[in-house]
Design a protein around this motif. Structure first.
Motif, mmCIF file in Angstrom:
data_model
loop_
_atom_site.group_PDB
_atom_site.id
_atom_site.type_symbol
_atom_site.label_atom_id
_atom_site.label_comp_id
_atom_site.label_asym_id
_atom_site.label_seq_id
_atom_site.Cartn_x
_atom_site.Cartn_y
_atom_site.Cartn_z
ATOM 1 N N HIS A 38 0.815 -1.217 0.000
ATOM 2 C CA HIS A 38 0.000 0.000 0.000
ATOM 3 C C HIS A 38 0.850 1.270 0.000
ATOM 4 O O HIS A 38 0.314 2.366 0.220
ATOM 5 C CB HIS A 38 -0.931 0.002 1.215
ATOM 6 C CG HIS A 38 -1.991 -1.066 1.156
ATOM 7 N ND1 HIS A 38 -3.069 -1.006 0.302
ATOM 8 C CD2 HIS A 38 -2.139 -2.225 1.851
ATOM 9 C CE1 HIS A 38 -3.829 -2.068 0.458
ATOM 10 N NE2 HIS A 38 -3.300 -2.828 1.402
ATOM 11 N N GLU A 39 2.146 1.107 -0.223
ATOM 12 C CA GLU A 39 3.098 2.218 -0.336
ATOM 13 C C GLU A 39 3.148 3.078 0.927
ATOM 14 O O GLU A 39 3.442 4.273 0.866
ATOM 15 C CB GLU A 39 2.749 3.085 -1.551
ATOM 16 C CG GLU A 39 2.826 2.321 -2.870
ATOM 17 C CD GLU A 39 2.526 3.200 -4.065
ATOM 18 O OE1 GLU A 39 2.159 4.378 -3.846
ATOM 19 O OE2 GLU A 39 2.666 2.722 -5.212
ATOM 20 N N ALA A 40 2.848 2.459 2.076
ATOM 21 C CA ALA A 40 3.016 3.162 3.351
ATOM 22 C C ALA A 40 4.458 3.078 3.843
ATOM 23 O O ALA A 40 4.854 3.839 4.732
ATOM 24 C CB ALA A 40 2.080 2.571 4.402
ATOM 25 N N LEU A 41 5.231 2.168 3.277
ATOM 26 C CA LEU A 41 6.644 1.988 3.604
ATOM 27 C C LEU A 41 7.430 1.957 2.312
ATOM 28 O O LEU A 41 7.066 1.240 1.364
ATOM 29 C CB LEU A 41 6.850 0.685 4.387
ATOM 30 C CG LEU A 41 8.289 0.269 4.688
ATOM 31 C CD1 LEU A 41 8.941 1.235 5.675
ATOM 32 C CD2 LEU A 41 8.324 -1.151 5.257
ATOM 33 N N SER A 42 8.510 2.718 2.241
ATOM 34 C CA SER A 42 9.328 2.746 1.026
ATOM 35 C C SER A 42 10.345 1.612 1.054
ATOM 36 O O SER A 42 10.795 1.178 2.123
ATOM 37 C CB SER A 42 10.049 4.084 0.904
ATOM 38 O OG SER A 42 10.978 4.263 1.957
ATOM 39 N N LEU A 46 13.165 0.221 4.030
ATOM 40 C CA LEU A 46 13.254 -1.182 4.447
ATOM 41 C C LEU A 46 14.650 -1.746 4.209
ATOM 42 O O LEU A 46 15.196 -2.462 5.065
ATOM 43 C CB LEU A 46 12.207 -2.009 3.688
ATOM 44 C CG LEU A 46 12.187 -3.505 3.988
ATOM 45 C CD1 LEU A 46 11.870 -3.760 5.459
ATOM 46 C CD2 LEU A 46 11.174 -4.222 3.089
ATOM 47 N N ILE A 47 15.242 -1.406 3.064
ATOM 48 C CA ILE A 47 16.573 -1.935 2.747
ATOM 49 C C ILE A 47 17.624 -1.401 3.711
ATOM 50 O O ILE A 47 18.439 -2.171 4.256
ATOM 51 C CB ILE A 47 16.935 -1.588 1.286
ATOM 52 C CG1 ILE A 47 16.021 -2.343 0.318
ATOM 53 C CG2 ILE A 47 18.402 -1.935 1.007
ATOM 54 C CD1 ILE A 47 16.152 -1.885 -1.116
ATOM 55 N N TRP A 48 17.612 -0.095 3.944
ATOM 56 C CA TRP A 48 18.628 0.491 4.816
ATOM 57 C C TRP A 48 18.440 0.074 6.275
ATOM 58 O O TRP A 48 19.428 -0.195 6.974
ATOM 59 C CB TRP A 48 18.606 2.015 4.705
ATOM 60 C CG TRP A 48 19.249 2.525 3.451
ATOM 61 C CD1 TRP A 48 18.624 3.123 2.391
ATOM 62 C CD2 TRP A 48 20.628 2.447 3.103
ATOM 63 N NE1 TRP A 48 19.519 3.434 1.398
ATOM 64 C CE2 TRP A 48 20.775 3.033 1.821
ATOM 65 C CE3 TRP A 48 21.758 1.953 3.738
ATOM 66 C CZ2 TRP A 48 21.996 3.138 1.172
ATOM 67 C CZ3 TRP A 48 22.993 2.057 3.095
ATOM 68 C CH2 TRP A 48 23.101 2.636 1.837
ATOM 69 N N SER A 49 17.190 0.007 6.733
ATOM 70 C CA SER A 49 16.969 -0.420 8.113
ATOM 71 C C SER A 49 17.320 -1.891 8.301
ATOM 72 O O SER A 49 17.930 -2.276 9.312
ATOM 73 C CB SER A 49 15.508 -0.178 8.508
ATOM 74 O OG SER A 49 14.630 -0.879 7.646
ATOM 75 N N THR A 54 20.945 -5.873 10.496
ATOM 76 C CA THR A 54 21.725 -7.077 10.192
ATOM 77 C C THR A 54 23.200 -6.845 10.472
ATOM 78 O O THR A 54 23.891 -7.736 11.011
ATOM 79 C CB THR A 54 21.525 -7.478 8.721
ATOM 80 O OG1 THR A 54 20.131 -7.689 8.470
ATOM 81 C CG2 THR A 54 22.270 -8.764 8.403
ATOM 82 N N GLY A 55 23.699 -5.664 10.132
ATOM 83 C CA GLY A 55 25.101 -5.356 10.412
ATOM 84 C C GLY A 55 25.399 -5.318 11.897
ATOM 85 O O GLY A 55 26.424 -5.863 12.356
ATOM 86 N N VAL A 56 24.513 -4.709 12.679
ATOM 87 C CA VAL A 56 24.705 -4.668 14.133
ATOM 88 C C VAL A 56 24.656 -6.079 14.716
ATOM 89 O O VAL A 56 25.479 -6.449 15.572
ATOM 90 C CB VAL A 56 23.638 -3.770 14.787
ATOM 91 C CG1 VAL A 56 23.704 -3.876 16.312
ATOM 92 C CG2 VAL A 56 23.830 -2.323 14.353
ATOM 93 N N GLY A 57 23.698 -6.875 14.248
ATOM 94 C CA GLY A 57 23.615 -8.249 14.728
ATOM 95 C C GLY A 57 24.827 -9.070 14.358
ATOM 96 O O GLY A 57 25.321 -9.884 15.163
ATOM 97 N N PHE A 168 14.779 -8.567 2.971
ATOM 98 C CA PHE A 168 14.265 -8.648 4.330
ATOM 99 C C PHE A 168 13.856 -10.080 4.675
ATOM 100 O O PHE A 168 14.031 -10.532 5.823
ATOM 101 C CB PHE A 168 13.075 -7.706 4.482
ATOM 102 C CG PHE A 168 12.425 -7.757 5.834
ATOM 103 C CD1 PHE A 168 13.087 -7.280 6.956
ATOM 104 C CD2 PHE A 168 11.151 -8.298 5.982
ATOM 105 C CE1 PHE A 168 12.491 -7.336 8.218
ATOM 106 C CE2 PHE A 168 10.554 -8.351 7.227
ATOM 107 C CZ PHE A 168 11.226 -7.874 8.346
ATOM 108 N N ALA A 169 13.318 -10.827 3.695
ATOM 109 C CA ALA A 169 12.923 -12.216 3.937
ATOM 110 C C ALA A 169 14.132 -13.082 4.283
ATOM 111 O O ALA A 169 14.071 -13.923 5.192
ATOM 112 C CB ALA A 169 12.201 -12.775 2.700
#
Length: 258
Positions: A38-42, A46-49, A54-57, A168-169
């Motif tokens: 629904h284009e509420a999230l770009s 999502l990619i940068w977050s 993942t980098g911190v983990g 993300f998956a």
């Protein structure tokens, strides 16, 4: 007949208790997909977050593993190369995945996705105590989740959205369970805090999508967390205790002679 119903009820309660964490992970992923759809999230957000977390983990994982396993330092570069190749491959295959189910109806995609996520919960290796070794049923569970992610990604409007959801998956269904096993092996308290954060994230994401769904999720998780244990204790009084040759030997005490 009553005993069969009781057995099925007990198995259902135990299954709900065990699959609670996987259910939360699936809810978070579905909420992210709905936000992208629904284009509420770009996709860029999502990619940068996802890359940041993942980098911190990975840094935390690398620091804790390298202290106990000196040979792990030689595998660090190989792990980095594999991760880079995987995400480059996902970026290249994104246009193909976007058109993968063009001739398939959306109802079929939603039904298949539900079945695959159910398979993900049923086949997950809940009893694994090893934080790095993934058993055969767990690999089937991961494959089912990734396949469901592919089906959902094929319904997104742009190639960047497809790449964002698939990356993300991989992070969520393949890497995060290993990291969570590692956290659980280090400290049970940290695992409880992580579970609470996941629950809060899932409820918060669905709150912006549908308040009714968010309330239903909170009630369902509350029932699984607090209601199911009391239900299981209450139903124990209907359990039949069967004695046979497979039971533990019980000593027979002779009566004292008067």
């Amino acid at each position: 007949m009553l005993s069969k119903i009781i057995q099925i009820t007990m198995l259902t309660v135990l299954f709900l208790r065990r699959c609670k964490r996987m259910l939360t992970s699936i809810v978070v992923f579905v909420a992210v997909f709905i936000s992208l759809y629904h284009e509420a999230l770009s996709a860029q957000t999502l990619i940068w977050s996802g890359t940041l977390f993942t980098g911190v983990g990975y840094i935390f994982w690398d620091f804790s593993i390298s202290r106990t396993d000196p040979l792990y330092q030689h595998k660090r570069m190989q792990t980095t190369k594999s991760a880079v190749l995987l995400f480059v491959a996902l970026l290249g295959f994104s246009p193909i995945l976007k058109t993968l189910t063009r001739d398939t109806s959306s109802d079929t995609i939603w039904a298949l996705t539900v079945c695959l996520f159910l398979a993900n919960m049923l086949l997950h290796d809940y009893g694994s105590g090893n934080r790095t070794n993934i058993k055969f049923p767990s690999s089937l569970s991961t494959n089912a989740a990734i396949f469901a992610s592919v089906l959902l990604a094929s319904r997104l409007p742009s190639n960047m959205d497809v790449f964002g959801l698939m990356s993300f998956a991989v992070e969520w269904f393949a890497l995060f369970p290993i990291f969570r096993r590692h956290i659980k092996s280090l400290s049970s308290g940290s695992n409880i805090i992580l579970s609470y954060l996941l629950f809060s994230t899932a409820a918060g994401l669905f709150y912006f999508i549908s308040k009714a769904l968010a309330i239903f999720y909170i009630i369902a998780m509350g029932f699984i967390t607090f209601g199911c244990p009391f239900w299981l204790i209450w139903i124990q009084k209907y359990k039949n205790e069967i004695h046979g040759p497979w039971d533990e030997a019980r000593p027979k005490l002779q009566q004292s002679r008067s």
